[in-house]
Scaffold this active site. Structure first.
Site, PDB file in Angstrom:
ATOM      1  N   ARG A 100       5.317  -3.892  63.970  1.00  0.00           N
ATOM      2  CA  ARG A 100       4.067  -2.765  63.808  1.00  0.00           C
ATOM      3  C   ARG A 100       4.955  -1.816  63.076  1.00  0.00           C
ATOM      4  O   ARG A 100       5.941  -1.367  62.654  1.00  0.00           O
ATOM      5  CB  ARG A 100       4.536  -2.838  65.469  1.00  0.00           C
ATOM      6  CG  ARG A 100       3.623  -3.911  66.297  1.00  0.00           C
ATOM      7  CD  ARG A 100       1.940  -4.247  66.273  1.00  0.00           C
ATOM      8  NE  ARG A 100       1.650  -3.106  66.627  1.00  0.00           N
ATOM      9  CZ  ARG A 100       1.153  -2.827  67.905  1.00  0.00           C
ATOM     10  NH1 ARG A 100       1.289  -3.890  68.890  1.00  0.00           N
ATOM     11  NH2 ARG A 100       0.185  -1.818  68.506  1.00  0.00           N
ATOM     12  N   ASN A 111      16.047   1.140  60.183  1.00  0.00           N
ATOM     13  CA  ASN A 111      15.350   0.027  60.476  1.00  0.00           C
ATOM     14  C   ASN A 111      15.666  -0.505  59.114  1.00  0.00           C
ATOM     15  O   ASN A 111      16.634  -0.577  58.750  1.00  0.00           O
ATOM     16  CB  ASN A 111      14.181   0.145  59.327  1.00  0.00           C
ATOM     17  CG  ASN A 111      12.999  -1.313  59.039  1.00  0.00           C
ATOM     18  OD1 ASN A 111      12.628  -2.052  60.141  1.00  0.00           O
ATOM     19  ND2 ASN A 111      12.334  -1.169  58.090  1.00  0.00           N
ATOM     20  N   HIS A 133      15.672  -4.440  56.320  1.00  0.00           N
ATOM     21  CA  HIS A 133      15.138  -5.121  55.248  1.00  0.00           C
ATOM     22  C   HIS A 133      16.200  -5.615  54.496  1.00  0.00           C
ATOM     23  O   HIS A 133      16.854  -5.224  54.408  1.00  0.00           O
ATOM     24  CB  HIS A 133      14.289  -4.130  54.973  1.00  0.00           C
ATOM     25  CG  HIS A 133      13.223  -4.053  54.175  1.00  0.00           C
ATOM     26  ND1 HIS A 133      11.659  -4.766  54.281  1.00  0.00           N
ATOM     27  CD2 HIS A 133      13.081  -5.248  52.793  1.00  0.00           C
ATOM     28  CE1 HIS A 133      11.368  -5.243  53.548  1.00  0.00           C
ATOM     29  NE2 HIS A 133      11.780  -5.386  52.668  1.00  0.00           N
ATOM     30  N   ASP A 144      11.239   6.810  57.783  1.00  0.00           N
ATOM     31  CA  ASP A 144      10.110   7.833  57.340  1.00  0.00           C
ATOM     32  C   ASP A 144       8.825   7.381  57.111  1.00  0.00           C
ATOM     33  O   ASP A 144       8.578   5.820  57.733  1.00  0.00           O
ATOM     34  CB  ASP A 144      10.474   8.220  56.575  1.00  0.00           C
ATOM     35  CG  ASP A 144      10.255   7.534  54.425  1.00  0.00           C
ATOM     36  OD1 ASP A 144       9.757   5.909  54.597  1.00  0.00           O
ATOM     37  OD2 ASP A 144      10.682   7.812  53.295  1.00  0.00           O
TER      38      ASP A 144
HETATM   39  C1  GRF Z   1      14.829 -10.197  60.040  1.00  0.00           C
HETATM   40  O1  GRF Z   1      14.666 -11.259  58.947  1.00  0.00           O
HETATM   41  C2  GRF Z   1      14.696  -9.141  59.185  1.00  0.00           C
HETATM   42  O2  GRF Z   1      14.813  -8.437  58.304  1.00  0.00           O
HETATM   43  C3  GRF Z   1      13.017  -8.642  59.068  1.00  0.00           C
HETATM   44  O3  GRF Z   1      12.844  -9.688  60.239  1.00  0.00           O
HETATM   45  C4  GRF Z   1      13.938 -10.641  60.344  1.00  0.00           C
HETATM   46  C5  GRF Z   1      13.899 -10.312  62.311  1.00  0.00           C
HETATM   47  O4  GRF Z   1      15.094 -11.531  62.859  1.00  0.00           O
HETATM   48  N1  GRF Z   1      12.318  -7.863  58.965  1.00  0.00           N
HETATM   49  P1  GRF Z   1      15.940 -11.605  63.982  1.00  0.00           P
HETATM   50  O5  GRF Z   1      14.243 -10.924  65.034  1.00  0.00           O
HETATM   51  O6  GRF Z   1      16.483 -10.543  64.057  1.00  0.00           O
HETATM   52  O7  GRF Z   1      15.953 -12.627  64.168  1.00  0.00           O
END
Ligand code: GRF
Length: 187
Positions: free
Chosen positions: A82, A98, A100, A131
């Site tokens: 979200r 976060n 990524h 941010d």
């Molecule tokens: C990860 O690849 C994260 O970087 C992305 O969503 C995935 C989440 O995986 N934004 P999990 O739910 O921690 O297994």
């Protein structure tokens, strides 16, 4: 100040699970999921961590109040799908990170691994401060999972697997370090 985390998820929770492997070093007070019935919630419950599901319109000020009342000092977005509103970010600035799956600023947004893989580019992982933008905050730590040669040679599924392994290692390292007061400590 004792650091205490809320981990926000939306799915499988493999990164949450990696954090929960260090209960002494990474205190997690609550796991919040934007989806009911996801594996991440089971992982939290198995570890004895309280959970909260906020599926529809999220009351962000209410969430802040609840987290503060639970002793939360830091928030980790681990696969949280979200958009976090600016006012919530302002409330937690410097205390919200976060994960990524790309070497930001390359490939922000969705499907980062697939897009980098299709481009035959190097692929990696970033942990950054949150941010107001999408995947734009200050980079805390990055690690490459595949060189561009490897990205071109390996199928997407293998590239994704390697990125997920890197994610768990990198996120755990950053969150443990922040929990111990390094990286500048809690502000
Ligand atoms: C990860 O690849 C994260 O970087 C992305 O969503 C995935 C989440 O995986 N934004 P999990 O739910 O921690 O297994």
């Amino acid at each position: 100040m004792r650091v205490c985390w809320a981990v926000l998820i939306s799915g499988r929770g493999s990164n949450l699970s990696a954090l929960l492997d260090y209960p002494d070093e990474i205190p997690v007070s609550i796991v919040v999921s934007s989806k009911a019935g996801v594996d991440g919630l089971l992982k939290a419950r198995r570890a004895g961590v309280p959970t909260l599901v906020l599926e529809r319109k999220i009351d962000w000020p209410g969430l802040t109040a609840l987290l503060r009342a639970s002793g939360v000092t830091h928030i980790c977005l681990a696969g949280f799908m979200r958009i976090v509103p600016a006012a919530f970010v302002a409330e937690w600035r410097g205390h919200i990170v976060n994960l990524h799956p790309s070497l930001l600023p390359k490939y922000p947004g969705l499907e980062s691994i697939a897009v980098a893989h299709a481009a035959g580019d190097e692929i990696g992982v970033t942990v950054h401060e949150v941010d107001e933008g999408v995947d734009t905050g200050r980079v805390i730590l990055q690690r490459r999972s595949l060189l561009s040669d490897e990205a071109r040679a390996y199928p997407l599924a293998l590239a994704e697997f390697m990125v997920h392994v890197t994610e768990q290692r990198l996120l755990t390292r950053v969150v443990r370090t922040l929990s111990s007061g390094f990286l500048g400590g809690p502000r």
